[in-house]
Write a protein that holds these residues in place. Structure first.
Motif, mmCIF file in Angstrom:
data_model
loop_
_atom_site.group_PDB
_atom_site.id
_atom_site.type_symbol
_atom_site.label_atom_id
_atom_site.label_comp_id
_atom_site.label_asym_id
_atom_site.label_seq_id
_atom_site.Cartn_x
_atom_site.Cartn_y
_atom_site.Cartn_z
ATOM 1 N N ARG A 256 -47.908 -32.102 36.541
ATOM 2 C CA ARG A 256 -48.183 -33.218 35.638
ATOM 3 C C ARG A 256 -49.186 -32.808 34.558
ATOM 4 N NH1 ARG A 256 -52.288 -36.347 35.143
ATOM 5 N NH2 ARG A 256 -53.281 -35.467 36.976
ATOM 6 N N LYS A 257 -50.128 -31.959 34.943
ATOM 7 C CA LYS A 257 -51.171 -31.577 33.993
ATOM 8 C C LYS A 257 -50.611 -30.762 32.838
ATOM 9 C CE LYS A 257 -54.903 -31.714 37.305
ATOM 10 N NZ LYS A 257 -55.865 -30.951 38.100
ATOM 11 N N ILE A 258 -49.610 -29.941 33.142
ATOM 12 C CA ILE A 258 -48.977 -29.145 32.097
ATOM 13 C C ILE A 258 -48.148 -30.055 31.183
ATOM 14 C CG2 ILE A 258 -47.165 -27.429 31.740
ATOM 15 C CD1 ILE A 258 -49.640 -26.063 32.489
ATOM 16 N N GLU B 65 -48.811 -33.034 30.573
ATOM 17 C CA GLU B 65 -49.781 -33.777 29.768
ATOM 18 C C GLU B 65 -50.224 -32.970 28.546
ATOM 19 O OE1 GLU B 65 -52.140 -36.865 32.074
ATOM 20 O OE2 GLU B 65 -53.578 -35.304 31.582
ATOM 21 N N VAL B 66 -50.309 -31.652 28.715
ATOM 22 C CA VAL B 66 -50.625 -30.808 27.554
ATOM 23 C C VAL B 66 -49.554 -31.014 26.486
ATOM 24 C CG1 VAL B 66 -50.811 -28.438 26.731
ATOM 25 C CG2 VAL B 66 -51.910 -29.096 28.866
ATOM 26 N N ARG C 1 -47.734 -33.655 26.098
ATOM 27 C CA ARG C 1 -47.906 -34.995 25.515
ATOM 28 C C ARG C 1 -49.060 -34.997 24.519
ATOM 29 N NH1 ARG C 1 -49.189 -39.227 29.499
ATOM 30 N NH2 ARG C 1 -49.172 -40.477 27.615
ATOM 31 N N ALA C 2 -50.143 -34.286 24.864
ATOM 32 C CA ALA C 2 -51.294 -34.263 23.958
ATOM 33 C C ALA C 2 -50.915 -33.638 22.618
ATOM 34 C CB ALA C 2 -52.447 -33.489 24.594
ATOM 35 N N PHE C 3 -49.910 -32.733 22.647
ATOM 36 C CA PHE C 3 -49.428 -32.158 21.390
ATOM 37 C C PHE C 3 -48.216 -32.929 20.872
ATOM 38 C CE2 PHE C 3 -52.039 -28.581 22.751
ATOM 39 C CZ PHE C 3 -52.660 -28.257 21.558
ATOM 40 N N ARG C 4 -48.077 -34.158 21.320
ATOM 41 C CA ARG C 4 -47.072 -35.103 20.824
ATOM 42 C C ARG C 4 -45.645 -34.602 21.004
ATOM 43 N NH1 ARG C 4 -50.612 -33.996 17.697
ATOM 44 N NH2 ARG C 4 -49.300 -32.986 16.162
ATOM 45 N N LEU C 5 -45.377 -33.938 22.121
ATOM 46 C CA LEU C 5 -44.006 -33.545 22.429
ATOM 47 C C LEU C 5 -43.362 -34.647 23.254
ATOM 48 C CD1 LEU C 5 -44.438 -29.841 23.555
ATOM 49 C CD2 LEU C 5 -44.040 -30.740 21.274
ATOM 50 N N ARG D 274 -37.707 -28.391 25.957
ATOM 51 C CA ARG D 274 -37.589 -27.011 25.484
ATOM 52 C C ARG D 274 -38.907 -26.248 25.599
ATOM 53 N NH1 ARG D 274 -38.437 -24.355 20.711
ATOM 54 N NH2 ARG D 274 -39.133 -26.239 19.671
ATOM 55 N N ARG D 275 -40.009 -26.915 25.280
ATOM 56 C CA ARG D 275 -41.267 -26.168 25.188
ATOM 57 C C ARG D 275 -42.098 -26.213 26.460
ATOM 58 N NH1 ARG D 275 -44.526 -27.180 19.982
ATOM 59 N NH2 ARG D 275 -45.364 -25.151 20.574
ATOM 60 N N ILE D 276 -41.875 -27.201 27.319
ATOM 61 C CA ILE D 276 -42.671 -27.311 28.535
ATOM 62 C C ILE D 276 -41.812 -27.218 29.800
ATOM 63 C CG2 ILE D 276 -44.227 -28.779 29.874
ATOM 64 C CD1 ILE D 276 -45.674 -27.988 27.458
ATOM 65 N N PRO E 160 -39.401 -23.744 30.319
ATOM 66 C CA PRO E 160 -40.129 -22.536 30.742
ATOM 67 C C PRO E 160 -40.821 -22.709 32.088
ATOM 68 C CG PRO E 160 -40.955 -23.365 28.619
ATOM 69 C CD PRO E 160 -39.839 -24.246 29.009
ATOM 70 N N ALA E 161 -41.272 -23.927 32.370
ATOM 71 C CA ALA E 161 -41.981 -24.130 33.632
ATOM 72 C C ALA E 161 -41.058 -23.969 34.833
ATOM 73 C CB ALA E 161 -42.639 -25.512 33.653
ATOM 74 N N LEU F 214 -53.424 -40.765 25.565
ATOM 75 C CA LEU F 214 -52.588 -40.373 26.712
ATOM 76 C C LEU F 214 -52.342 -41.568 27.628
ATOM 77 C CD1 LEU F 214 -54.075 -36.869 27.658
ATOM 78 C CD2 LEU F 214 -51.758 -37.345 26.878
ATOM 79 N N PRO G 268 -50.838 -40.071 21.696
ATOM 80 C CA PRO G 268 -51.533 -38.882 21.186
ATOM 81 C C PRO G 268 -51.356 -38.727 19.685
ATOM 82 C CG PRO G 268 -50.475 -38.359 23.250
ATOM 83 C CD PRO G 268 -50.063 -39.768 22.916
ATOM 84 N N ARG H 282 -55.667 -25.540 31.588
ATOM 85 C CA ARG H 282 -54.277 -25.980 31.413
ATOM 86 C C ARG H 282 -53.547 -25.147 30.371
ATOM 87 N NH1 ARG H 282 -53.923 -32.542 31.985
ATOM 88 N NH2 ARG H 282 -55.564 -32.794 33.548
ATOM 89 N N TRP I 91 -46.585 -19.283 30.682
ATOM 90 C CA TRP I 91 -45.482 -18.465 30.165
ATOM 91 C C TRP I 91 -45.711 -18.047 28.716
ATOM 92 C CZ3 TRP I 91 -45.013 -23.543 31.759
ATOM 93 C CH2 TRP I 91 -44.893 -24.500 30.746
#
Lengths: 277, 263
Positions: free
Chosen positions: A170-172, A174-175, A177-181, A188-190, A193-194, B51, B69, B81, B85
């Motif tokens: 969830r924390k990843i 949230e990163v 989301r913080a970058f408005r994805l 594609r970006r989170i 790859p995860a 958030l 955000p 965080r 990758w």
């Protein structure tokens, strides 16, 4: 005097230790070969010495001769090619379906509740049980075989993708989301790859099952393929042919798995694994 | 101007985590929010970040209401965080996806040099130490040049030496573009080193208990007498915040734990 002696002795021990280590390092990959090669040699010897006729369990030399014979006749290649193309087609279909459904049920709780119970129920059916039905539905030719293989590949891929998407940290997320994805960009970006390491693992599990299911498929009314070769060997009483086909399966299964692992390795260089060498 | 107007948050379980928090934060100001666990300081930060939208009241940046955000607001979490990758450079440039490649590379290189990690650009996050990883996280949040940078207990997982180092470093970085900083912490020393203003919060429900202006000149000497005075003031304010929040149910337990409960 004694001091000099001890020091040379220590040096000698060190040199010897190093040599032993270097030798061991060279031998290590070979260690796994001792058991199978030893057993094969033993059996060869047993047949050679006349302790056994080797009719039902052909000795390695006979298997090898059969293998070479099938190869030079071009039969082995034909059958292997038929089997491989079935596995490839089934694998592609199974992976596509498993990836899409796994991603959807992992991402959306609603679709998970709607679809997952049914799929889990279907998963508990021994897949060979589908064979008669598939033959009725799709005929005895390629379609039914490929679909059976696809079913086998589907479940590990589906489970792997779904589980991986659900358990993305969830924390990843949230990163992201913080970058408005959101939506596709988030996938594609989170998310993608995860889940990649788990995905690669599920692909390999799927491929393994694909090789299993191709045999089942080819047992039932095929005129080509390594599975057909197995049945043919049984019906004609040629155990060497059966073992040659089994060896071909082993080689192909191992080779395709290694290829898959090799092809996906560059995608996973970032992993923090304890198994890194 | 970052404006919080009677911000409140009730979680779905009915827990009132924040209640009527109003705060005006000037551009370039460093506000440190301090308080015991459960006082809603992280909830407050998440409300500002967009958030977790507040359940009532509003957060506005330059008059614009923040409900999700926002590109002008960056955030650094308690853990780095970093995306495992992506290389360090990839992580720092994460928020610059839509910029031309050339500009992205230049800004990433500059940011990495600024946090002293120019030589780590091509390295994977797993190869960094905790302090290095958190510096990368700060660089990642700063590279898009936010007006407001939020930091949620950013150094609490680090050892004391690295923590002091990064506090000074954060102030250096702040001096570059002077973004507004809102820092949540439970470390009194950290609050005094960083803050223009310390907002002390009290729990159940999370409210502002009092505000303390810190007008010591920077850089602030952690060993100096004025620093100690400020520290005592903040500690006293924290004690009062707990008294205000005192409920009969846990008064005895609090007496036993003494003033240390705010940890």
């Amino acid at each position: 005097m004694s001091l000099v002696l001890t020091s040379t002795r220590n040096e000698w021990a060190a040199v010897r230790g190093e040599a032993a280590r270097a030798g061991l390092a060279l031998l290590r990959p070979g260690l796994g070969l001792i058991l199978p090669v030893g057993l094969a040699l033993l059996w060869e010897l047993a047949v050679y010495a006349g302790w056994s006729t080797g009719r039902l369990v052909p000795p390695p030399s006979v298997v090898f001769a059969t293998f070479a014979e099938l190869w030079s006749a071009g039969e082995l290649q034909t059958h292997a090619l038929a089997t491989m193309s079935r596995v490839a087609a089934g694998f592609v279909c199974g992976v596509a379906a498993g990836t899409v459904l796994g991603a959807i049920t992992g991402y959306s709780m609603l679709s998970h509740r709607l679809v997952d119970p049914t799929l889990q129920a279907l998963r508990s059916i021994p897949s060979i049980a589908w064979v008669p039905l598939f033959i009725l539905w799709f005929g005895i030719f390629e379609a039914s075989k490929i679909i059976l293989i696809a079913v086998g590949v589907f479940f590990p891929v589906y489970l792997g993708v779904m589980g991986a998407v659900i358990s993305v940290d969830r924390k990843i997320v949230e990163v992201g989301r913080a970058f408005r994805l959101s939506g596709f960009a988030m996938v594609r970006r989170i998310l993608l790859p995860a889940v990649l390491p788990a995905y690669v693992l599920s692909l390999r599990a799927g491929l393994g099952l694909g090789w299993m299911f191709v045999v089942a498929a080819e047992f039932l009314g095929a005129s080509t393929g390594l599975g057909f070769l197995l049945i043919d060997g049984q019906q004609l009483g040629k155990p060497a042919t059966i073992v040659a086909a089994i060896v071909a399966f082993a080689i192909l299964g191992k080779a395709t798995d290694a290829l898959l692992a090799l092809a996906t390795a560059p995608l996973l260089r970032w992993e923090d694994r304890h198994g890194r060498r | 101007m970052l404006t919080l107007d009677r911000v409140g948050k009730t979680y779905s379980g009915g827990l009132r985590a924040l209640d009527g928090v109003s705060l005006d934060i000037a551009p370039g100001e460093i506000v440190v929010v301090i308080g015991g666990s459960g006082c809603g300081k992280s909830t407050l930060l998440r409300a500002i970040s967009g958030l977790d939208a507040p359940s009532d009241g509003s957060v506005r940046l330059e008059g614009e209401r923040i409900v999700a955000p926002h590109e002008k607001i960056g955030i650094v979490f308690q853990e780095p965080r970093l995306l495992p990758w992506l290389s360090v450079a990839g992580n720092v440039g994460f928020g610059l996806e839509h910029r031309p490649k050339r500009e992205r590379e230049e800004r990433v290189a500059a940011a990495l040099a600024r946090v002293g990690l120019a030589d780590k650009a091509g390295v994977w996050p797993r190869q960094l130490s905790g302090g290095q990883a958190q510096r990368v996280a700060i660089a990642r949040a700063l590279v898009p040049r936010p007006q407001v940078l939020l930091l949620d207990e950013p150094f609490s997982a680090l050892d004391a030496f690295t923590r002091a180092d990064l506090q000074d470093h954060l102030l250096d970085l702040w001096a570059d573009g002077r973004p507004t900083l809102v820092v949540v912490t439970h470390d009194v020393d950290e609050a005094i080193v960083l803050a223009d203003r310390i907002v002390v919060m009290q729990p159940r429900p999370g409210r502002i208990s009092e505000e303390i202006a810190v007008d010591l000149p920077r850089p602030r000497d952690r060993q100096s007498a004025p620093f100690d005075v400020a520290k005592r003031r903040v500690l006293a304010a924290l004690d009062r915040s707990l008294d205000r929040a005192a409920e009969p149910a846990d008064a005895g337990q609090r007496a036993a734990a003494g003033g240390a409960l705010w940890w």
